[in-house]
Design a protein around this motif. Structure first.
Motif, PDB file in Angstrom:
ATOM      1  N   LYS A  76       0.817  -1.218   0.000  1.00 21.76           N
ATOM      2  CA  LYS A  76       0.000   0.000   0.000  1.00 21.76           C
ATOM      3  C   LYS A  76       0.849   1.265   0.000  1.00 21.76           C
ATOM      4  CE  LYS A  76      -4.339  -1.828   1.583  1.00 21.76           C
ATOM      5  NZ  LYS A  76      -4.041  -3.243   1.871  1.00 21.76           N
ATOM      6  N   LYS A  77       2.082   1.123   0.518  1.00 24.18           N
ATOM      7  CA  LYS A  77       3.015   2.261   0.500  1.00 24.18           C
ATOM      8  C   LYS A  77       4.335   1.803  -0.079  1.00 24.18           C
ATOM      9  CE  LYS A  77       1.249   5.002   4.268  1.00 24.18           C
ATOM     10  NZ  LYS A  77       1.325   5.312   5.680  1.00 24.18           N
ATOM     11  N   TYR A  78       5.013   2.741  -0.722  1.00 25.40           N
ATOM     12  CA  TYR A  78       6.334   2.400  -1.240  1.00 25.40           C
ATOM     13  C   TYR A  78       7.257   3.612  -1.148  1.00 25.40           C
ATOM     14  CZ  TYR A  78       4.915   4.881  -5.483  1.00 25.40           C
ATOM     15  OH  TYR A  78       4.489   5.830  -6.356  1.00 25.40           O
ATOM     16  N   VAL A  79       8.547   3.357  -1.290  1.00 24.30           N
ATOM     17  CA  VAL A  79       9.529   4.433  -1.221  1.00 24.30           C
ATOM     18  C   VAL A  79       9.813   4.903  -2.645  1.00 24.30           C
ATOM     19  CG1 VAL A  79      11.873   5.028  -0.517  1.00 24.30           C
ATOM     20  CG2 VAL A  79      10.518   3.431   0.863  1.00 24.30           C
ATOM     21  N   ASP A  80       9.590   6.196  -2.926  1.00 24.15           N
ATOM     22  CA  ASP A  80       9.789   6.693  -4.296  1.00 24.15           C
ATOM     23  C   ASP A  80      11.263   7.026  -4.564  1.00 24.15           C
ATOM     24  OD1 ASP A  80      10.350   9.137  -3.205  1.00 24.15           O
ATOM     25  OD2 ASP A  80       8.569  10.151  -3.969  1.00 24.15           O
ATOM     26  N   ALA A  81      11.540   7.548  -5.776  1.00 25.33           N
ATOM     27  CA  ALA A  81      12.928   7.775  -6.206  1.00 25.33           C
ATOM     28  C   ALA A  81      13.668   8.739  -5.279  1.00 25.33           C
ATOM     29  CB  ALA A  81      12.939   8.302  -7.636  1.00 25.33           C
ATOM     30  N   SER A  82      12.914   9.663  -4.669  1.00 23.33           N
ATOM     31  CA  SER A  82      13.593  10.629  -3.787  1.00 23.33           C
ATOM     32  C   SER A  82      13.692  10.118  -2.349  1.00 23.33           C
ATOM     33  CB  SER A  82      12.836  11.963  -3.824  1.00 23.33           C
ATOM     34  OG  SER A  82      11.550  11.787  -3.267  1.00 23.33           O
ATOM     35  N   GLY A  83      13.309   8.868  -2.139  1.00 24.56           N
ATOM     36  CA  GLY A  83      13.456   8.274  -0.816  1.00 24.56           C
ATOM     37  C   GLY A  83      12.276   8.527   0.111  1.00 24.56           C
ATOM     38  N   LYS A  84      11.221   9.159  -0.447  1.00 24.05           N
ATOM     39  CA  LYS A  84      10.044   9.462   0.377  1.00 24.05           C
ATOM     40  C   LYS A  84       9.073   8.290   0.371  1.00 24.05           C
ATOM     41  CE  LYS A  84       7.969  13.082  -1.009  1.00 24.05           C
ATOM     42  NZ  LYS A  84       7.580  14.357  -1.528  1.00 24.05           N
ATOM     43  N   LYS A  85       8.392   8.071   1.505  1.00 23.00           N
ATOM     44  CA  LYS A  85       7.385   7.023   1.561  1.00 23.00           C
ATOM     45  C   LYS A  85       6.073   7.583   1.022  1.00 23.00           C
ATOM     46  CE  LYS A  85       6.910   3.053   4.456  1.00 23.00           C
ATOM     47  NZ  LYS A  85       6.783   2.424   5.727  1.00 23.00           N
ATOM     48  N   VAL A  86       5.538   6.974  -0.035  1.00 19.38           N
ATOM     49  CA  VAL A  86       4.287   7.490  -0.604  1.00 19.38           C
ATOM     50  C   VAL A  86       3.245   6.375  -0.695  1.00 19.38           C
ATOM     51  CG1 VAL A  86       5.203   9.424  -1.956  1.00 19.38           C
ATOM     52  CG2 VAL A  86       5.243   7.136  -2.915  1.00 19.38           C
ATOM     53  N   LYS A  87       1.984   6.809  -0.711  1.00 22.10           N
ATOM     54  CA  LYS A  87       0.871   5.874  -0.766  1.00 22.10           C
ATOM     55  C   LYS A  87       0.638   5.461  -2.219  1.00 22.10           C
ATOM     56  CE  LYS A  87      -3.703   5.676   1.156  1.00 22.10           C
ATOM     57  NZ  LYS A  87      -4.751   6.215   0.352  1.00 22.10           N
ATOM     58  N   LEU A  88       0.378   4.211  -2.438  1.00 29.94           N
ATOM     59  CA  LEU A  88       0.095   3.744  -3.795  1.00 29.94           C
ATOM     60  C   LEU A  88      -1.242   4.319  -4.264  1.00 29.94           C
ATOM     61  CD1 LEU A  88       1.059   1.557  -5.964  1.00 29.94           C
ATOM     62  CD2 LEU A  88      -0.765   0.162  -5.010  1.00 29.94           C
ATOM     63  N   ASP A  89      -1.239   4.878  -5.479  1.00 31.32           N
ATOM     64  CA  ASP A  89      -2.449   5.480  -6.032  1.00 31.32           C
ATOM     65  C   ASP A  89      -3.124   4.472  -6.973  1.00 31.32           C
ATOM     66  OD1 ASP A  89      -4.365   6.910  -7.351  1.00 31.32           O
ATOM     67  OD2 ASP A  89      -3.088   8.644  -7.762  1.00 31.32           O
ATOM     68  N   ILE A  90      -4.109   3.750  -6.439  1.00 36.15           N
ATOM     69  CA  ILE A  90      -4.725   2.661  -7.208  1.00 36.15           C
ATOM     70  C   ILE A  90      -5.478   3.199  -8.423  1.00 36.15           C
ATOM     71  CG2 ILE A  90      -6.440   0.794  -7.142  1.00 36.15           C
ATOM     72  CD1 ILE A  90      -5.489  -0.017  -4.537  1.00 36.15           C
ATOM     73  N   ASP A  91      -6.119   4.367  -8.283  1.00 32.42           N
ATOM     74  CA  ASP A  91      -6.859   4.913  -9.431  1.00 32.42           C
ATOM     75  C   ASP A  91      -5.933   5.202 -10.604  1.00 32.42           C
ATOM     76  OD1 ASP A  91      -9.235   4.730  -8.150  1.00 32.42           O
ATOM     77  OD2 ASP A  91      -9.161   6.769  -7.336  1.00 32.42           O
ATOM     78  N   SER A  92      -4.801   5.807 -10.292  1.00 32.45           N
ATOM     79  CA  SER A  92      -3.903   6.144 -11.400  1.00 32.45           C
ATOM     80  C   SER A  92      -3.277   4.866 -11.965  1.00 32.45           C
ATOM     81  CB  SER A  92      -2.879   7.191 -10.969  1.00 32.45           C
ATOM     82  OG  SER A  92      -1.653   6.619 -10.687  1.00 32.45           O
ATOM     83  N   LEU A  93      -3.099   3.869 -11.103  1.00 36.56           N
ATOM     84  CA  LEU A  93      -2.599   2.570 -11.576  1.00 36.56           C
ATOM     85  C   LEU A  93      -3.590   1.954 -12.579  1.00 36.56           C
ATOM     86  CD1 LEU A  93      -0.462   0.254 -10.984  1.00 36.56           C
ATOM     87  CD2 LEU A  93      -2.249  -0.715  -9.546  1.00 36.56           C
ATOM     88  N   ARG A  94      -4.866   2.012 -12.220  1.00 34.79           N
ATOM     89  CA  ARG A  94      -5.886   1.410 -13.089  1.00 34.79           C
ATOM     90  C   ARG A  94      -6.028   2.168 -14.407  1.00 34.79           C
ATOM     91  NH1 ARG A  94      -9.592  -0.186  -8.469  1.00 34.79           N
ATOM     92  NH2 ARG A  94      -8.489  -2.028  -7.713  1.00 34.79           N
ATOM     93  N   GLN A  95      -5.634   3.450 -14.393  1.00 31.35           N
ATOM     94  CA  GLN A  95      -5.670   4.186 -15.659  1.00 31.35           C
ATOM     95  C   GLN A  95      -4.581   3.712 -16.607  1.00 31.35           C
ATOM     96  OE1 GLN A  95      -5.691   8.379 -14.721  1.00 31.35           O
ATOM     97  NE2 GLN A  95      -7.488   8.089 -13.429  1.00 31.35           N
ATOM     98  N   LYS A  96      -3.579   3.054 -16.036  1.00 27.03           N
ATOM     99  CA  LYS A  96      -2.506   2.530 -16.891  1.00 27.03           C
ATOM    100  C   LYS A  96      -2.768   1.078 -17.271  1.00 27.03           C
ATOM    101  CE  LYS A  96       0.903   5.577 -14.842  1.00 27.03           C
ATOM    102  NZ  LYS A  96       0.860   5.677 -13.365  1.00 27.03           N
ATOM    103  N   MET A  97      -3.661   0.433 -16.508  1.00 22.40           N
ATOM    104  CA  MET A  97      -3.993  -0.957 -16.817  1.00 22.40           C
ATOM    105  C   MET A  97      -5.482  -1.034 -17.088  1.00 22.40           C
ATOM    106  SD  MET A  97      -2.055  -3.377 -14.206  1.00 22.40           S
ATOM    107  CE  MET A  97      -0.473  -3.041 -13.474  1.00 22.40           C
ATOM    108  N   GLY A  98      -5.851  -1.090 -18.346  1.00 22.87           N
ATOM    109  CA  GLY A  98      -7.264  -1.080 -18.686  1.00 22.87           C
ATOM    110  C   GLY A  98      -7.812  -2.492 -18.702  1.00 22.87           C
ATOM    111  N   MET A  99      -8.899  -2.705 -17.991  1.00 20.60           N
ATOM    112  CA  MET A  99      -9.492  -4.044 -17.958  1.00 20.60           C
ATOM    113  C   MET A  99     -10.792  -4.027 -18.758  1.00 20.60           C
ATOM    114  SD  MET A  99      -9.118  -6.802 -15.505  1.00 20.60           S
ATOM    115  CE  MET A  99     -10.007  -8.343 -15.412  1.00 20.60           C
ATOM    116  N   VAL A 100     -10.897  -4.916 -19.727  1.00 19.88           N
ATOM    117  CA  VAL A 100     -12.121  -5.022 -20.511  1.00 19.88           C
ATOM    118  C   VAL A 100     -12.836  -6.294 -20.062  1.00 19.88           C
ATOM    119  CG1 VAL A 100     -13.101  -5.126 -22.832  1.00 19.88           C
ATOM    120  CG2 VAL A 100     -10.962  -3.915 -22.454  1.00 19.88           C
ATOM    121  N   PHE A 101     -14.017  -6.137 -19.518  1.00 16.35           N
ATOM    122  CA  PHE A 101     -14.755  -7.278 -18.987  1.00 16.35           C
ATOM    123  C   PHE A 101     -15.704  -7.835 -20.039  1.00 16.35           C
ATOM    124  CE2 PHE A 101     -13.598  -4.701 -15.390  1.00 16.35           C
ATOM    125  CZ  PHE A 101     -13.104  -5.638 -14.505  1.00 16.35           C
TER     126      PHE A 101
END
Ligand code: ADP
Length: 255
Positions: A76-101
């Motif tokens: 749910k959280k990860y460390v980004d390139a600048s070393g900061k802990k950030v929350k995973l953005d599921i909505d933006s993730l899903r915009q990159k992975m399109g699911m066709v049902f």
């Protein structure tokens, strides 16, 4: 065209239900490369759907890693390139992975155009003008520009399927996930749908992962790999020709 550039790395992915009594996925490891066309096959209950749904976190994995663009999206959280802990953005993730049902999810009281502009306008705050321009462009790409003002009931199953495909392309998807896209379509429409997916894949070099029982329809010319699943694991991950030369399909009751 498949490349060797990795897009998603799945590592020892598990999805267990009822405290491990059901192991829908039991240690799946696979690499999905940019531009790959992958078909996932296997007996019913072998974990195909769970695998696909885990990729964009519609299922929360029990264990293992899914590395997408360098980030383990099972955390749910990860460390980004600048070393900061950030929350995973599921909505933006899903915009990159399109699911066709297989079900088309169109609002019956709204026109095709309004269905397509709804999310961009309401969720992303895109202007009506811009949303409509983009939607019309995508409808044109799937051969439905002249049906923009029709209502879902006026469209055939194949046309509705094409609208859902256009719908996921509103976002700049890197990967298209299809769970039995042909399930409700007659053979001729199924063939057209596959040709369309093929055409979009070639033009945009999007990665495609597709589950389909109608193997004779999906094994079109540029499938790079077939993943054969059994009992929550991957039995084979091979080019179609290689897989056909093994006895694995017959041994697992697959035509
Ligand atoms: P496939 O897509 O290959 O038919 P699934 O991924 O749908 O297989 O299912 C794999 C296994 O996990 C099956 O045994 C199924 O019954 C089980 N399963 C899937 N979802 C659930 C759930 N929500 N609760 C319990 N068991 C589930």
């Amino acid at each position: 065209m498949a490349t060797s550039d990795s897009l998603i790395q799945v590592r020892n992915l598990k999805k267990h239900y009822h405290r491990g009594a059901i192991k829908a996925l039991d240690g799946v490891t696979a690499d999905i490369n940019k531009g790959d066309v992958m078909v996932v096959i296997g007996p019913s209950g072998s974990g195909k759907s769970t695998f696909l749904r885990s990729l964009n976190l519609l299922e929360e994995p029990t264990d293992g890693e899914i590395i997408f663009n360098g980030v383990d999206i099972t955390k749910k959280k990860y460390v980004d390139a600048s070393g900061k802990k950030v929350k995973l953005d599921i909505d933006s993730l899903r915009q990159k992975m399109g699911m066709v049902f297989q079900h088309f999810n169109l609002f019956p009281h709204m026109t095709i155009l309004d269905n397509m502009t709804l999310a961009p306008m309401k969720v992303k705050g895109v202007s009506k003008e811009e949303a409509e321009k983009k939607a019309l462009e995508l409808l044109d790409r799937v051969g439905l520009a002249d049906r923009a003002n029709a209502y879902p009931i006026q469209l055939s199953g194949g046309q509705k399927q094409r609208v859902s495909l256009a719908g996921v392309m509103v976002d700049q998807v890197k990967i298209l996930l299809f769970d039995e896209p042909l399930a409700n379509l007659d053979p001729a429409t199924g063939k057209q749908t596959i040709e369309l997916i093929d055409e979009i894949q070639e033009k945009t070099d999007t990665t495609v992962v597709i589950i389909e029982h109608r193997h004779e329809d999906v094994l079109w010319r540029n499938v790079d790999r077939i993943i054969l699943m059994k009992d929550g694991g991957i039995l084979a991950d091979l080019h179609p020709d290689e897989l056909l030369s093994t006895g694995l399909l017959g041994e697992n009751g697959i035509r």
